[in-house]
Design a protein around this motif. Structure first.
Motif, PDB file in Angstrom:
ATOM      1  N   LYS A  19       0.835  -1.204   0.000  1.00 20.38           N
ATOM      2  CA  LYS A  19       0.000   0.000   0.000  1.00 20.38           C
ATOM      3  C   LYS A  19       0.867   1.251   0.000  1.00 20.38           C
ATOM      4  O   LYS A  19       0.625   2.196  -0.765  1.00 20.38           O
ATOM      5  N   GLN A  20       1.890   1.286   0.859  1.00 23.04           N
ATOM      6  CA  GLN A  20       2.764   2.456   0.926  1.00 23.04           C
ATOM      7  C   GLN A  20       3.458   2.707  -0.409  1.00 23.04           C
ATOM      8  O   GLN A  20       3.571   3.851  -0.864  1.00 23.04           O
ATOM      9  N   ASN A  21       3.920   1.665  -1.053  1.00 21.78           N
ATOM     10  CA  ASN A  21       4.601   1.830  -2.336  1.00 21.78           C
ATOM     11  C   ASN A  21       3.653   2.327  -3.423  1.00 21.78           C
ATOM     12  O   ASN A  21       4.038   3.146  -4.251  1.00 21.78           O
ATOM     13  N   TYR A  22       2.424   1.814  -3.432  1.00 29.17           N
ATOM     14  CA  TYR A  22       1.447   2.325  -4.389  1.00 29.17           C
ATOM     15  C   TYR A  22       1.173   3.801  -4.143  1.00 29.17           C
ATOM     16  O   TYR A  22       1.130   4.617  -5.069  1.00 29.17           O
ATOM     17  N   ASP A  23       0.994   4.164  -2.889  1.00 33.15           N
ATOM     18  CA  ASP A  23       0.684   5.555  -2.560  1.00 33.15           C
ATOM     19  C   ASP A  23       1.828   6.486  -2.964  1.00 33.15           C
ATOM     20  O   ASP A  23       1.595   7.608  -3.430  1.00 33.15           O
ATOM     21  N   PHE A  32      -6.693   3.664  -5.544  1.00 32.81           N
ATOM     22  CA  PHE A  32      -6.480   3.720  -4.102  1.00 32.81           C
ATOM     23  C   PHE A  32      -6.571   2.301  -3.570  1.00 32.81           C
ATOM     24  O   PHE A  32      -7.406   1.525  -4.017  1.00 32.81           O
ATOM     25  N   ILE A  33      -5.686   1.963  -2.640  1.00 40.00           N
ATOM     26  CA  ILE A  33      -5.728   0.641  -2.022  1.00 40.00           C
ATOM     27  C   ILE A  33      -6.326   0.773  -0.626  1.00 40.00           C
ATOM     28  O   ILE A  33      -5.850   1.565   0.190  1.00 40.00           O
ATOM     29  N   HIS A  34      -7.359   0.019  -0.361  1.00 35.82           N
ATOM     30  CA  HIS A  34      -8.035   0.043   0.930  1.00 35.82           C
ATOM     31  C   HIS A  34      -7.420  -1.037   1.817  1.00 35.82           C
ATOM     32  O   HIS A  34      -7.692  -2.219   1.658  1.00 35.82           O
ATOM     33  N   PHE A  35      -6.583  -0.607   2.745  1.00 35.93           N
ATOM     34  CA  PHE A  35      -5.830  -1.560   3.545  1.00 35.93           C
ATOM     35  C   PHE A  35      -6.747  -2.442   4.387  1.00 35.93           C
ATOM     36  O   PHE A  35      -6.530  -3.654   4.508  1.00 35.93           O
ATOM     37  N   ASN A  36      -7.771  -1.848   4.962  1.00 34.87           N
ATOM     38  CA  ASN A  36      -8.689  -2.635   5.783  1.00 34.87           C
ATOM     39  C   ASN A  36      -9.366  -3.733   4.965  1.00 34.87           C
ATOM     40  O   ASN A  36      -9.552  -4.861   5.413  1.00 34.87           O
ATOM     41  N   THR A  37      -9.711  -3.399   3.715  1.00 28.27           N
ATOM     42  CA  THR A  37     -10.331  -4.387   2.839  1.00 28.27           C
ATOM     43  C   THR A  37      -9.329  -5.461   2.424  1.00 28.27           C
ATOM     44  O   THR A  37      -9.669  -6.634   2.294  1.00 28.27           O
ATOM     45  N   LEU A  38      -8.078  -5.055   2.224  1.00 25.41           N
ATOM     46  CA  LEU A  38      -7.031  -6.040   1.920  1.00 25.41           C
ATOM     47  C   LEU A  38      -6.951  -7.116   2.999  1.00 25.41           C
ATOM     48  O   LEU A  38      -6.772  -8.301   2.715  1.00 25.41           O
TER      49      LEU A  38
END
Length: 547
Positions: A19-23, A32-38
């Motif tokens: 997630k951090q690398n995508y951001d 956008f990557i939803h970490f909670n959903t991941l």
């Protein structure tokens, strides 16, 4: 450290790095990557990992390969301590819920969300099994993305944020509690597909609010896509597919032979700043209903400042009661493809510098006499416009073969025509009884005078030579110049009052609504609000923010 917790902690840590690398990389393959959903949705996690494997960024590809090997099925948090999934059906109740109807502090909540996620990763990476609930850290805002299946409940203890088009899939049911706030990000919408169901029943003290996710003071029409309800009731368009959903996506299909079917319940709800344009001439509205049957309940609903139409009905037999449409960018209420519902107590207010018709009514543009024919039955309707100097507002445009039966209807302040009837089939419906008017009152139609069908030049003939002015005066018996005696500014964009005065002429000349459970038979007045009412059905749950 147990053998079970170590691989799980490693997986969570890798997901957080991804997630951090995508951001940081600005990779456009995922908005956008939803970490909670991941952490909680195996399918979403697998899709994101597959995207990472084909990224143009080497570090993301490397993480994708590691995650492919380390991934596992199921949620990565214990159910007793995990926040809600994308659908929100396992969310814990925090000890101190956020106040209902409070304006969310976006920057503060997002900071806490980030902090809560970092704490979560650190705890799991240390090999400590998570026991206390982290709902208090993550419950302020819940992002929802992707399809919803099964049973879901959105509670009022958090703000639900729509990311992209969120489909309630066939067979699924979404329940939204009173007082819940749903915010839409740009490009988002809530689509309840055919054979799915929405149960969103607020109340006068705690309405459900669908609104823009932009900061208050910067919100605007078209910030998000609105609410779409699809069903299996009859329509007169083959292979009907709703606007705003890609043509090759079957989730946009609607219509069938179940006239009594239901798209669910929407009650005591506001929909604000919706209606984005998907592409040219293809827009979502504030509330869009396609093929919804008579079992659908739409009551006490306000649609405010939609970019396109406020409410659009594509066929079906759904009824509307106690509906307020304010500041629509195009038409307040638009219908076509054979809508045959009932309406009682509806107000449409056009704003000075936006909008077109209060009603734009069609049957079928390709085949004007298609069956089932659009033929709604309406009682107690108020259509209001401010006599705009910049917009040609018209109360009603009836065309492309529509029928309809309009009773106890009041039109006030339009700069253009009161009624415009177009084309031969629509005019023919006046003769065959499928288009009728009874107990109409008209006041303060704009500077062009009372005009019914001519275009700006005054020489158009799109109605077969029908003398509309004579028809409405002599056949219908419409009354002109009926002073509603509004106590305050009915055209105000921020604090309108739609109640006529107690001695207004709107108290006289009404016809009795039909008998039946749907109808209020006591509404023996013209317009949507009883003249002289100290309080009316719009009080308490409606709102009129400009931005």
């Amino acid at each position: 450290m147990s053998g079970e917790s170590s691989p799980r902690a490693q997986l969570v840590e890798l997901l957080w790095q991804l997630k951090q690398n995508y951001d940081q990389s600005g990779d456009g393959s995922l908005r956008f990557i939803h970490f909670n959903t991941l952490l909680n949705d195996s399918q979403y996690r697998a899709e994101v990992i597959e995207k990472a494997l084909s990224s143009e960024h080497p570090r993301i590809r490397e993480l994708g390969r590691k995650l492919k090997a380390a991934n596992r099925q199921g949620g990565l948090l214990h159910k007793t301590s995990a926040p809600a999934t994308a659908g929100g059906d396992t969310a814990p109740t925090p000890a101190r819920p956020a106040p209902r109807n409070a304006t969310p502090q976006r920057s503060s909540n997002l900071w806490w969300l980030g902090l809560g996620t970092l704490v979560l990763v650190g705890v799991i990476a240390a090999g400590v099994l998570l026991q206390p609930s982290i709902g208090g850290l993550l419950s302020g805002r819940q992002v929802v993305a992707g399809p919803l299946t099964g049973e879901h409940r959105w509670s009022a203890d958090r703000t639900w944020v729509l990311d992209g088009i969120v489909y309630v899939e066939d067979g699924a049911r979404l329940t939204i509690e009173p007082g819940t706030r749903i915010e839409g990000r740009p490009g988002s919408a809530l689509v309840v597909t055919r054979d799915a169901s929405l149960h969103a029943a607020g109340n006068a003290d705690m309405p459900i609010v669908f609104t823009s996710g932009q900061p208050q003071g910067t919100r605007a029409p078209g910030d998000w896509g609105g609410v779409v309800l699809l069903g299996s009731a009859p329509v007169n368009q083959a292979d009907a597919h709703i606007e705003g959903v890609p043509a090759n996506d079957t989730r946009g299909s609607f219509g069938g032979d179940d006239a009594d079917g239901s798209c669910g319940v929407l009650e005591y709800a506001r929909i604000e700043f919706a209606g984005f344009e998907v592409y040219a001439n293809n827009e979502l509205n504030g509330l869009t209903m396609g093929g919804c049957g008579s079992g659908t309940i739409i009551r006490h609903v306000q649609v405010h400042r939609s970019l396109d139409d406020g409410v659009e009905m594509f066929g079906g037999t759904a009824d509307l009661r106690h509906v307020l449409i304010t500041g629509a960018g195009d038409d307040s209420l638009d219908w076509d493809w054979g809508w045959r519902g009932r309406v009682q107590f509806l107000i449409a207010q056009q704003h000075p510098n936006s909008g077109d018709n209060a009603f734009e009514a069609d049957n079928n543009g390709n085949q004007h006499d298609a069956e089932p024919m659009s033929e709604p039955v309406m009682y107690n309707v108020t259509l209001v416009s401010p006599r705009s100097h910049t917009r040609h507002h018209r109360a009603m445009t009836l065309r492309e073969g529509t029928g309809g039966h309009f009773h106890n209807l009041f039109m006030h302040g339009f700069s253009g025509e009161a009624v415009d009837i177009k084309d031969a089939v629509t005019v023919g419906n006046l003769d065959n009884g499928r288009l009728s008017f009874e107990a109409l009152a008209i006041n303060d139609i704009g500077g062009r005078g009372i005009r019914f069908f001519e275009d700006e030049s005054g020489d158009a003939d799109d109605d077969g030579g029908l003398d509309e002015a004579a028809y409405f005066r002599d056949t219908v018996g419409a009354r002109f110049g009926v002073d509603p005696q509004f106590s305050r500014d009915v055209s105000s964009t921020v604090n309108p009052d739609f109640a006529p005065g107690g001695t207004s002429g709107l108290r006289d000349g009404a016809v009795a609504p039909p008998q039946g459970e749907f109808w209020d038979e006591s509404a023996l007045y013209i317009g949507a609000i009883r003249p002289g009412a100290a309080r009316d059905w719009t009080d308490g749950w409606t709102d009129f923010p400009l931005n």
